[in-house]
Scaffold this active site. Structure first.
Site, PDB file in Angstrom:
ATOM      1  N   GLY A 150       0.809  -1.263   0.016  1.00 53.37           N
ATOM      2  CA  GLY A 150      -0.043   0.036  -0.176  1.00 53.37           C
ATOM      3  C   GLY A 150       0.857   1.211  -0.032  1.00 53.37           C
ATOM      4  O   GLY A 150       2.141   1.135   0.603  1.00 53.37           O
ATOM      5  N   CYS A 151       0.323   2.462  -0.771  1.00 55.52           N
ATOM      6  CA  CYS A 151       1.285   3.591  -0.714  1.00 55.52           C
ATOM      7  C   CYS A 151       1.654   4.063   0.830  1.00 55.52           C
ATOM      8  O   CYS A 151       2.537   4.678   1.123  1.00 55.52           O
ATOM      9  CB  CYS A 151       0.535   4.573  -1.719  1.00 55.52           C
ATOM     10  SG  CYS A 151      -1.058   4.978  -1.318  1.00 55.52           S
TER      11      CYS A 151
END
Length: 348
Positions: A150-151
């Protein structure tokens, strides 16, 4: 020069479009099929007009018959969709999931935060991740399945993991507050994402431990050496298209001073091609990372309260998603890790 063919599913979305932008400049990649669901049959240029060289490509349906036959398949699909597509692809294909389906090792965490059946766990696509004193890149060589982080997870992990690995912070007292660009929310039309709602406004979301990236952050920091992780995580949407600025703090262990903290971060990131520890006194900005696969990190000590403060900035679509995917692909294919990836941002 060895050339590989790559297909991109979810090509009309932000993640798929960014993967295509990077692959267009990759010397070892030939772009094959571009696929999507509701936009199938239309020109890619209707959805990604900035991809001039690919604008006349026709988007095909996302199915195994279209994606099969390529050396690499990137999946830029909504959460919960990647597992069934990947299951129909053979082991001879390198499949890179830019969604969440294969990131978590705990099926219990997946069900608790995503509410569906867990699709399984793939090798984790954050090459810089500390794993038992080594780096995750060692576990990506030759793999055929990769789960992109996930960013937000990338930003927080890169900010805190050197301190975790060195044992200089209390990992049960972590706080992370993030400023996030709107592209992280995807292209779906929702009232709170309209310009009339977003411009001139900042708004928190997934407050109170409900964000789906919380268990993934804990998973990473435990790999870096934490016995137990407790983190208060609060993301905030701010009026910019791209970028994440993560401010992460932790209570220092007794006797740790600012000089020691600096030494830890210099040792951790001195040789990393895509993580830049900024000179003392210079703070990360999202603008400086725009369009690049480089994370900017700075660290200091708030002596009055005995806390480490780590600030990290990334482009959520590059280092946070597509760039991390291509970086991991390079390692899996035996290519130089930096191939086809920009280290410089775009300014102003």
């Amino acid at each position: 020069m060895t050339t590989f063919t790559a297909a991109v599913a979810g090509a009309s979305g932000y993640a798929g479009g960014e993967v295509l932008r990077l692959l267009s400049n990759h010397p070892n990649i030939q772009i094959g099929a571009v696929t999507a669901a509701s936009s199938a049959g239309s020109r890619l240029g209707e959805h990604q007009p900035h991809l001039v060289g690919l604008a006349d490509r026709i988007i095909e349906p996302t199915d195994a018959s279209t994606l099969g036959g390529h050396d690499i398949v990137f999946l830029g699909l909504p959460h919960g969709e990647s597992g069934k597509v990947a299951a129909a692809l053979g082991d001879d294909v390198v499949v890179i999931d830019c969604g969440a389906d294969h990131r978590l090792e705990s099926a219990e965490d997946w069900v608790a935060f995503y509410g569906t059946e867990h699709a399984g766990t793939w090798p984790y696509g954050l090459p810089e991740l500390v794993v038992d004193g080594a780096r995750q890149r060692d576990q990506l060589e030759g793999v055929r399945r990769i789960a992109v982080p996930g960013c937000n997870v990338t930003a927080v992990t890169l900010g805190l993991q050197p301190a975790v690995e060195a044992g200089i912070i209390e990992t049960t007292d972590l706080v992370a507050v993030l400023a996030n660009g709107y592209s992280g929310a995807g292209k779906a039309a929702k009232p709170h994402l309209l310009a009339s709602e977003a411009l001139g406004s900042a708004v928190p979301y997934a407050v109170g431990g409900s964000h789906r990236h919380v268990p993934e952050i804990g998973q990473n920091l435990r790999k870096a050496g934490a016995d137990e992780v407790t983190i208060s995580f609060t993301p905030t949407l701010v009026p910019m298209a791209r970028g994440i600025l993560a401010t992460s703090t932790a209570r220092l262990r007794p006797g740790v001073d600012a000089a020691r903290v600096r030494e830890v971060y210099e040792a951790a990131y001195g040789q990393e091609p895509f993580v830049r520890l900024l000179p003392e006194g210079q703070w990360p900005t999202t603008a400086a990372t725009l369009g690049s696969n480089t994370a900017h990190v700075q660290v200091t000590v708030d002596a009055a309260v005995g806390r480490l403060v780590a600030v990290s900035a990334i482009d959520n679509l590059v280092k946070g998603t597509a760039g991390g995917a291509v970086q991991s692909m390079n390692i899996a294919l035996g290519l130089p890790e930096t191939t086809g990836l920009p280290t410089d941002g775009v300014a102003p």
